[in-house]
Every structure is written in structure tokens, then in C-alpha cells.
Design an enzyme around this catalytic site. Structure first.
Site, PDB file in Angstrom:
ATOM      1  N   ARG A   5      21.608  21.904  20.250  1.00 21.51           N
ATOM      2  CA  ARG A   5      22.846  22.387  20.875  1.00 21.51           C
ATOM      3  C   ARG A   5      22.514  22.731  22.324  1.00 21.51           C
ATOM      4  NH1 ARG A   5      25.377  27.149  17.385  1.00 21.51           N
ATOM      5  NH2 ARG A   5      27.045  27.051  18.929  1.00 21.51           N
ATOM      6  N   ARG A  54      28.423  22.587  29.539  1.00 23.33           N
ATOM      7  CA  ARG A  54      27.338  23.356  28.922  1.00 23.33           C
ATOM      8  C   ARG A  54      26.189  22.459  28.462  1.00 23.33           C
ATOM      9  NH1 ARG A  54      32.022  23.862  25.923  1.00 23.33           N
ATOM     10  NH2 ARG A  54      32.030  23.615  23.653  1.00 23.33           N
ATOM     11  N   GLU A  90      32.408  18.473  21.903  1.00 27.38           N
ATOM     12  CA  GLU A  90      32.603  19.332  20.724  1.00 27.38           C
ATOM     13  C   GLU A  90      33.940  19.028  20.041  1.00 27.38           C
ATOM     14  OE1 GLU A  90      31.586  20.511  18.373  1.00 27.38           O
ATOM     15  OE2 GLU A  90      31.124  22.640  18.432  1.00 27.38           O
ATOM     16  N   ARG A 129       0.841  -1.204   0.000  1.00 29.34           N
ATOM     17  CA  ARG A 129       0.000   0.000   0.000  1.00 29.34           C
ATOM     18  C   ARG A 129       0.879   1.260   0.000  1.00 29.34           C
ATOM     19  NH1 ARG A 129      -5.193  -0.343   0.641  1.00 29.34           N
ATOM     20  NH2 ARG A 129      -6.042  -2.442   0.664  1.00 29.34           N
ATOM     21  N   HIS A 164      26.875  19.686  20.546  1.00 27.36           N
ATOM     22  CA  HIS A 164      27.560  20.911  20.139  1.00 27.36           C
ATOM     23  C   HIS A 164      27.440  21.130  18.635  1.00 27.36           C
ATOM     24  CE1 HIS A 164      29.567  20.953  24.109  1.00 27.36           C
ATOM     25  NE2 HIS A 164      29.416  19.644  23.978  1.00 27.36           N
ATOM     26  N   ASN A 213      30.197  31.187  24.112  1.00 24.17           N
ATOM     27  CA  ASN A 213      29.441  31.597  22.918  1.00 24.17           C
ATOM     28  C   ASN A 213      29.239  33.108  22.956  1.00 24.17           C
ATOM     29  OD1 ASN A 213      27.196  28.715  22.956  1.00 24.17           O
ATOM     30  ND2 ASN A 213      29.104  29.008  21.837  1.00 24.17           N
TER      31      ASN A 213
HETATM   32  O1  FDP Z   1      33.484  24.359  13.037  1.00 25.87           O
HETATM   33  P1  FDP Z   1      33.032  25.705  13.502  1.00 25.87           P
HETATM   34  O2  FDP Z   1      32.142  26.426  12.538  1.00 25.87           O
HETATM   35  O3  FDP Z   1      34.170  26.509  13.985  1.00 25.87           O
HETATM   36  O4  FDP Z   1      32.049  25.375  14.721  1.00 25.87           O
HETATM   37  C1  FDP Z   1      32.531  24.667  15.848  1.00 25.87           C
HETATM   38  C2  FDP Z   1      32.594  25.619  17.012  1.00 25.87           C
HETATM   39  O5  FDP Z   1      31.292  25.847  17.490  1.00 25.87           O
HETATM   40  C3  FDP Z   1      31.328  26.157  18.885  1.00 25.87           C
HETATM   41  C4  FDP Z   1      30.802  27.545  19.110  1.00 25.87           C
HETATM   42  O6  FDP Z   1      31.543  28.476  18.397  1.00 25.87           O
HETATM   43  O7  FDP Z   1      30.592  25.146  19.484  1.00 25.87           O
HETATM   44  P2  FDP Z   1      29.843  25.177  20.932  1.00 25.87           P
HETATM   45  O8  FDP Z   1      28.641  26.053  20.759  1.00 25.87           O
HETATM   46  O9  FDP Z   1      29.527  23.790  21.302  1.00 25.87           O
HETATM   47  O10 FDP Z   1      30.801  25.765  21.888  1.00 25.87           O
HETATM   48  C5  FDP Z   1      32.829  26.028  19.264  1.00 25.87           C
HETATM   49  O11 FDP Z   1      33.068  25.576  20.547  1.00 25.87           O
HETATM   50  C6  FDP Z   1      33.333  25.099  18.209  1.00 25.87           C
HETATM   51  O12 FDP Z   1      34.726  25.108  18.037  1.00 25.87           O
END
Ligand code: FDP
Ligand code: ADP
Length: 797
Positions: free
Chosen positions: A611, A663, A684, A520, A750, A618
Site C-alpha cells: 500500500r 498517495r 482505489e 526431479r 491501495h 488514513n
Molecule cells: O473496503 P474497505 O475495507 O472499506 O477498504 C477500502 C478503503 O481503504 C482505504 C483506506 O481506508 O484505502 P487507502 O488506504 O488506499 O486510502 C480507503 O480509501 C478505501 O475506501
């Protein structure tokens, strides 16, 4: 710190400091774990700066929320007011009165030294209730330069700074987020209220696996499939219309000095399934593979730019490169290359099964998984070929075949255009009869020799197409057709001899209800598809009947696989009680494929990706680190808890996964009622020596690293850190576990990690992963189920 600092009750230095230069920098903090209503701590005192004892002016000196229980205020005392009398007071957030002034004598700060030792502030509320705050007072003398630097940092990051060790420069108003925290109204409960559209490229509607596959080149060149084939558009080259160009080549190749390395030529195919390397051709000279990503782990003098130059060449010019992978995938590839037989360089997964047994579904899913891991994989769907009126017409009338095919190959016109070309050669009535015939189940009957021949022709053409694709560098071909007779499979094995290794993947289902549902579903999807495009079953009832007859035709001649290497998936739909049988399977990639298939099932369930709430880093634009969440992040944590509790209220077995960084753990904090699991793999991307820096700082202090990453963000590896490809590798167990789970999962992680996870579900090419938008305070709901993957987004703030 600074020139001459003074601390609480430190009277010894009093007197000398007036002459020490600099300005007096005062930091006041109040802490209370038992928050009371909406009372915001303020300061007022003798100097005009603190309101000249006018409580209404104290509004300028409201303290700022540093964390849930801590309030903070810092200010600079002008040199002519270094004797400061002050008190704390509590003001309701909305309106000026009534204020509650702290009990006891005035506090006195003379030349940076606090008189007395009042380390708490007591407030008498109505009804004689006493509210007590712990108080921290710090006064330092700082140079104007330090102050200016601190102020600049504050202006840039909108967050207090500790530049050169000075405490903080702050503003005298509570943040918007802090205001929101107390407001219950902002915790809106209607979750549908938060739905936002998914990005246009995402699979937000139902996905019909059969339509996601690519068109064999012999068809693509004719322009017959002019509609949904994005594969024919920008992401594929003219020369190789069907094959993905997403072959960045993930490895740097270091060959011994004597063995001349020739990039772009002299390609040596890897013996591992689906791996190639740009090594020299000479036998006996084995190259050394170093999975370095792009960028250099050396700190003193970065050579990342030169490494990049090599890698770019591999990525953009070389056709046959190592898989865009790191770690285990690359190691497995290299090992297999050394040990495996010649034809094992390419792998063909040949699907076997009656119609409506989930072949195309499984093929599409496996393709997505292997591509995500970095293997150049392509799904060849023979059924899709059969669905082309034009192509069937070509094959049925084999007397015209070669002539028409020439026209088709040279043609660039659309379906209508191509059909017209046909009718110019065939008599129009014959053409219509032909179309009628292939639209009925008779075409699939075992008693219809023309039908059998035509279907075998189509299968042979698609197989030829797949082999040529492999010769050009394709690694894993997934050959999707019923392949239900031994004769057909023998034909395919013959064609594959010396070209690729074949593994049959048979899908068997003994549950009549599931088969009925599948039929179906398939007819419905085809009918939906027919509304927009010409297809076989524009009408459901007619289509359903036709499908049933067609199925019976296949059932009569079906011969289960008993030959060669095979994987049988028997009743694997629910992931419960099914079976996987394997025969003659070895090698890294076949092993991974079996493991993947063992863990997949079709139980519908949502996976929520988000996230963490905004972190302090940030706010400051700093990457990595392990900072706590900001006020706004805390608000998101509360909203998320509210959302999750409502969205998953009947899901007793759901679980919350976080990384090991605070975080994400803090963001999960307010969610109650579900087990929480911390995964190191969800941490991250490791930014190595750049951890804690802003992108501006990296650009300024490590311009080579900055440029290397900008040029190839997918493969760039931070010195002493990770690349996106590294992240994908470590996420593979997470993907397997998400596939295996039958209950909903909330993943709080992250930016980089979620980009990689999301790309798997949304089937986004590797090269796009580092650039996928992954906004804060947004939930991406991935709905897994019998029709594949669907996406919905909620923006909570
Ligand atoms: O690969 P890019 O675009 O730098 O993104 C990764 C980055 O994002 C971030 C924020 O800028 O993540 P997060 O919010 O988890 O802290 C950085 O910690 C990390 O290095
Ligand atoms: N292993 C399986 N066994 C039975 N049904 C499955 C399996 N995997 C997926 N399905 C279901 O079968 C439906 C039809 O699958 P499809 O791949 O179009 O079938 P086929 O290609 O075998 O004709 C899918 O939408 C899915 O819900």
C-alpha cells in the site's frame, strides 16, 4: 470567515474586532526547501502562552511538520493578550541550546492584525550562513463553538482539522514520525530484519499443485483423504464435499412482469460456458440481467437493502447462480447464454500430456484464475485418485469392486480405518500384494491390461463425478489426467455428450532438461509429501527410477491430440519462443482461457505488493480522496525506496507501478533507478458519494448503505462508485500483465485493490477478499516460479 476576520496588513478592520466576539485564532507557517540539519522552528514571544520571551519555554511552541518543507503552528490568543509580540527561533531537535533567533525586529500582532509586512524570516547560522524561511501568518476571529468543533475533530482524527472553515488546531510537538525522518539510523538496511510471518492461511511454503486440488466426492465421502483436504472441512458442505461453496451469485435478475420470477427454483442454465441464472423456466421469456452489485446508485432514497435481500437469497440459497462476477465476465456470460448450444453451458477442460509436462501445474493455475474471475471452477485430479492405495485396491479387484465401494461410500473413517475395512473383505496377503503391484511402474505399462482397465475405471469415475458436479451447478471442470490415448479421450467425449463442452488442453515439452528438472521436482515433492503421509515414493532414488520407467511406458502409447476442440501449449515454460495452437475454439470463456495461457510462463521473479505510505486521509479515518501522505507515510516512502533499491539491485528490467492517485505516486517518489508506470486500474475502490467520509459518518448519515456494505462487502457497490467485484474486473488486465512480465514488478496501490490482487496469487476465495488483512507499511513479496507461488512479508515500520 467567522464573525470578523482580519488578514495580514489589513488595518482597516482593526479596532472593531475587539468587540466582535469570539477568540483570536492564529496560524503560523514557515517554509524552506533547503532544510538545514535538525533545526526545528519554534515561536516565542511576549505572552506567557509563547514563553514570555524565555527561549527555553518555547519548546512548548515547537512547530509541527505539515509536509516535508512546511512547518506549522496554530494557537488561540486569550482575550487579555490580544497584543502579541513574537519571533521565530530555530532549535536543534535534540537539546535546548544553542537556539538561533530570527533577525530583525519583533513581529507584532494587534487584535488579529499583523503589523508590518515581514513575509520571510532570516536566521544567521554559524559561519555567517543565512537561512531564510518564507512566512505565512493568518489570524482569524472564531466563535467558541467553531473552535470546540475543530478541537473535537482534531481529537478524533489526530490531525489538524478545518471544520467549518477554521484553519487548524494543532499540538505543539513534532510528531514521532517527523523525528524519525531525519534519523538515518531508522533507515535500517538489513532487509531480512523486517521479515514478518505471513498469515497462516497464506501459501508461505512451497506449493505442490497436485496437493492443492480437490478430492472427487466418491473418495471424499469415504474419508480416505482425511489429511490436507481443507475442501472437506469448513468451506464445503456435506452434500457437495468437493465443490466450492463460494458461489455468491453476482447479479440481480430483473424479469419482465409477465414472466414470473421464481427465486431458488426454476433455474435456467445459461448457454454461456459456466453461467447460470435464476430465471424463470418458460421458453421465450428472457430475463434482463442488471449487474448492479448490491446497494443502490440512487441517492435520494436508497433501495439497497431490498436489493440486498434479493441478492442474499441468490447467494446463499440458490445453487445455480450467475458467476460472482461483474462487467465483461457477466456480459460474456449473458451473450453466450443467448447464442451457444445446450451443452456449452458447462465447460470441461481436459488436460492431455505425458507425466511431468506441467499438466497439474497448469490446471491449478487456470482454476485459480477462473475462480478469481468469479467462475465456479473445480480441478479434478485423476492422478491424485491413483495415488490412493485404497482406491486402487478397490479398482484392481473389480470382483470385489461394488461390494467394497458400498462400504467405502458409507464409511467415514480415515485411511487406516478404510484399509481395515478392506482387509476384512480381502484376505490380508492379497491386499498387500495388491499394494505392492500398484506401487511399481508396471501398473502404468501399456502391456498390463489390468492396469489399463483400472486407470480407465478411475478416469471414468472422476469424469462421472465431474458431470454430477456440473449438473448441480458447477461451471468449469478441469479434468487433470494424462489422457494420452485417443481411446481414452473418445471415452471422455462420449461421457460428455449432451452434458458439457470439452476442450483438450495439451501440454508438450521438447526440452529434455526441463523434463528432467520436472521429474526431479515431482519426485522430490512426492517424497516430501510422503514424510507426512503415506505415498508412493518415500525414497527419492527409488521414486526417480520408478517415475522414469512409468514415463517410458506412457511414451510408448502416447497419441497427440488431433481431434475436437483443443489448445496445445508447446514449450511454453519460458514464455519466450513457445507456441500456442488452437483448434475450433470459440466463446467468451474459451477465448479468455487462451489469452491467459498465452501470457503465463514460469520465469522466476518477485512481485512486490505494498500500500502507499500512510495518507492524510488514513490519519483522519477518511476513505477515498486524493490526499498526500503524512509524515509517517513519507518515512515509509524513504524506507521503501531503500528496500526496493537493495532487494532489486541486480534487476535492471524491474518496474514500479502506481495508481494515478498522489498517495501512491508520492510513495514511489524516492525510488530511483526504475521506470515508474501509473495505472488507472490500480486506483482505489471508488467510494462514490461516500468518498471523503469516515466510516462513522457513513453509518450516521447513510445507515442503509452502511448496513448493506456490512452484510455483503464483496458485491456492495457504493452509490456512483464501485464494488469489490467491479474492482476485480478492472484488475484483470493487471493480473494478465503481471503474469506476462518476466522482470520483477513493485505494485504500489491501495487497500481494496491489493486485497483483490493478493487473493489471486494466494488463491483466496472471492468471499474472503474484502476482509483480507492488508496492513500499511508492509511489503508482500510474491515469488513466482517453477513450484508455483510463495509469499514473504516485510514490515518496514
Ligand atoms: O473496503 P474497505 O475495507 O472499506 O477498504 C477500502 C478503503 O481503504 C482505504 C483506506 O481506508 O484505502 P487507502 O488506504 O488506499 O486510502 C480507503 O480509501 C478505501 O475506501
Ligand atoms: N507448460 C509446461 N511445460 C513444461 N513444464 C511445465 C509447464 N508448466 C509447468 N511446468 C513445470 O512442470 C513441473 C511438474 O508439473 P506437474 O504439473 O506436476 O506435471 P504433470 O501434471 O504433467 O505430471 C511443475 O512444477 C512446473 O515447474
Amino acid at each position: 470567515m467567522g464573525t470578523a476576520a482580519s488578514t495580514n496588513a489589513d488595518t482597516s478592520s482593526h479596532g472593531s474586532e475587539d468587540h466582535a466576539g469570539g477568540q483570536l485564532y492564529v496560524s503560523l507557517k514557515m517554509e524552506n526547501y533547503r532544510l538545514k540539519g535538525e533545526l526545528v522552528p519554534h515561536v516565542y514571544g511576549s505572552a506567557p502562552l509563547v514563553g514570555s520571551w524565555d527561549s527555553s519555554k518555547a519548546v512548548r511552541l515547537s512547530m509541527e511538520r505539515e509536509s516535508t518543507f512546511m512547518w506549522e503552528l496554530s494557537f488561540v490568543v486569550p482575550p487579555n493578550h490580544e497584543t502579541l509580540d513574537f519571533k521565530f527561533l530555530l532549535k536543534p531537535k535534540h537539546g535546548n541550546v544553542p537556539c538561533v533567533v530570527e533577525e530583525g525586529p519583533n513581529r507584532q500582532l494587534i487584535g488579529g492584525t499583523l503589523q508590518g509586512d515581514q513575509d520571510s524570516a532570516m536566521f544567521k547560522l554559524s559561519g555567517d550562513e543565512i537561512l531564510e524561511y518564507k512566512v505565512f501568518i493568518k489570524a482569524d476571529r472564531v466563535s467558541p463553538f467553531d473552535l470546540a468543533a475543530s478541537w473535537r475533530a482534531y481529537q478524533e482524527n489526530f490531525q489538524r482539522s478545518t471544520v467549518r472553515g477554521i484553519p487548524d488546531v494543532s499540538i505543539a510537538s513534532a510528531t514521532e514520525a517527523a523525528n524519525e525522518i531525519g534519523s538515518q539510523a531508522s533507515l535500517e538496511l538489513d532487509i531480512e530484519h523486517y521479515v514478518v510471518p505471513a498469515p497462516s492461511s497464506a501459501n508461505s511454503g512451497p506449493v505442490y499443485a497436485a496437493n492443492m486440488t480437490e478430492t472427487p466426492r466418491s473418495l471424499a465421502r469415504t474419508g480416505v483423504f482425511s489429511r490436507n483436504d481443507s475442501s472437506l472441512g469448513s468451506s464445503h458442505s456435506q452434500k457437495d464435499l468437493g465443490a466450492s461453496v463460494d458461489r455468491p451469485g453476482g447479479m440481480e435478475v430483473i424479469a419482465p412482469e409477465t414472466a414470473k420470477l421464481s427465486l431458488g427454483s426454476g433455474l435456467v442454465e445459461s448457454k454461456s460456458v459456466g453461467t447460470f441464472s435464476n430465471m424463470q423456466k418458460q421458453e421465450g421469456h428472457r430475463g434482463l440481467f442488471v449487474d448492479r452489485g448490491v446497494g443502490s446508485p440512487r441517492l435520494m432514497k436508497s433501495s439497497s437493502s431490498s436489493a440486498f435481500a434479493v441478492d442474499v437469497k441468490l447467494g446463499s440459497e440458490a445453487k445455480n447462480s450467475m458467476p460472482a462476477a461483474a462487467g465483461a465476465v457477466a456480459a460474456g456470460a449473458v451473450a453466450d447464454q443467448m447464442l451457444g448450444p445446450k451443452e456449452d453451458r458447462h465447460l470441461a477442460i481436459v488436460l492431455v500430456g505425458l507425466p511431468a509436462r506441467g499438466k497439474t501445474f497448469t490446471a491449478a493455475k487456470l482454476t485459480r484464475y477462473l475462480r478469481w474471475l468469479g467462475h465456479d471452477t473445480k480441478h479434478f485430479n485423476v492422478g491424485k485418485v491413483i495415488d490412493s492405495l485404497f482406491f486402487i485396491s478397490l479398482l484392481l479387484f473389480s470382483c470385489y469392486y461394488s461390494r467394497v465401494r458400498d462400504i467405502a461410500v458409507n464409511s467415514v473413517c480415515s485411511i487406516e480405518g478404510s484399509s481395515m475395512e478392506l482387509t476384512r473383505i480381502l484376505n490380508y496377503d492379497t491386499y498387500l500384494t495388491l499394494i505392492d503391484m500398484m506401487q511399481t511402474a508396471d501398473f502404468f505399462s501399456g502391456d498390463n491390461p489390468e492396469g489399463i482397465e483400472a486407470r480407465n475405471e478411475v478416469a471414468a469415475l472422476a469424469m462421472e463425478d465431474m458431470i454430477s458436479w456440473m449438473q448441480e451447478g458447477g461451471q468449469v471442470g478441469i479434468f487433470d489426467a494424462t489422457n494420452s490415448t485417443r481411446k481414452r479421450r473418445n471415452m471422455l467425449m462420449k461421457m460428455a455428450e449432451g452434458e458439457c463442452k470439452i476442450i483438450f488442453l495439451e501440454t508438450l515439452c521438447n526440452d529434455r532438461n526441463i523434463i528432467e528438472r520436472n521429474i526431479r521436482l515431482k519426485v522430490q515433492q512426492s517424497a516430501d509429501y510422503a514424510e507426512e503421509y503415506d505415498a508412493r515414493w518415500p525414497d527419492f532414488e527409488a521414486g526417480y527410477h520408478d517415475f522414469k520407467v512409468r514415463l517410458e511406458n506412457y511414451e510408448k502409447v502416447y497419441e497427440p491430440v488431433e481431434e475436437g476442440s483443443y489448445i496445445k501449449m508447446i514449450d511454453m515454460v519460458s514464455g519466450n519462443g513457445g507456441q500456442i495452437q488452437v483448434n475450433n475454439i470459440s466463446g467468451y470463456l474459451p477465448g479468455r482461457i487462451v489469452f491467459f495461457l498465452v501470457n503465463t510462463h514460469l520465469t522466476p521473479r518477485p512481485i512486490l505488493l505494498t500500500r502507499h505510505g500512510e495518507s492524510r486521509y488514513n490519519v483522519r479515518g477518511r476513505i477515498g480522496g486524493d490526499s498526500a501522505i503524512s509524515d509517517s507515510g513519507e518515512l515509509y516512502a524513504k524506507k521503501l525506496a531503500n528496500f526496493v533499491e537493495r532487494r532489486l539491485k541486480n534487476e535492471k528490467a524491474a518496474s514500479i507501478w502506481t495508481s494515478t492517485l498522489q498517495r501512491t505516486i508520492l510513495t514511489a517518489g524516492p525510488i530511483g533507478g526504475f521506470p515508474k508506470i501509473q495505472w488507472r486500474a490500480l486506483d482505489e475502490i471508488n467510494s462514490g458519494v461516500c468518498d471523503g467520509m469516515t466510516y462513522e459518518e457513513i453509518k450516521k448519515n447513510m445507515p442503509e448503505e452502511y448496513e448493506s456494505r456490512k452484510k455483503d462487502k464483496l458485491r456492495y457497490r457504493y452509490p456512483r462508485g464501485e464494488s469489490y467485484l467491479d474492482v476485480i474486473q478492472r484488475l484483470e488486465p493487471v493480473i494478465i500483465e503481471l503474469e506476462r512480465q518476466r522482470a520483477p514488478v513493485v505494485v504500489i496501490s491501495h487497500q481494496a485493490v491489493l486485497r483483490a490482487l493478493y487473493a489471486y496469487f494466494a488463491d483466496r476465495p472471492l468471499k474472503e477478499i474484502p476482509h483480507i488483512e492488508m496492513p500499511l507499511h508492509t511489503i508482500i513479496e510474491i515469488q513466482m516460479g517453477v513450484t508455483g507461488v510463495q509469499e514473504k512479508r516485510y514490515k518496514l515500520m
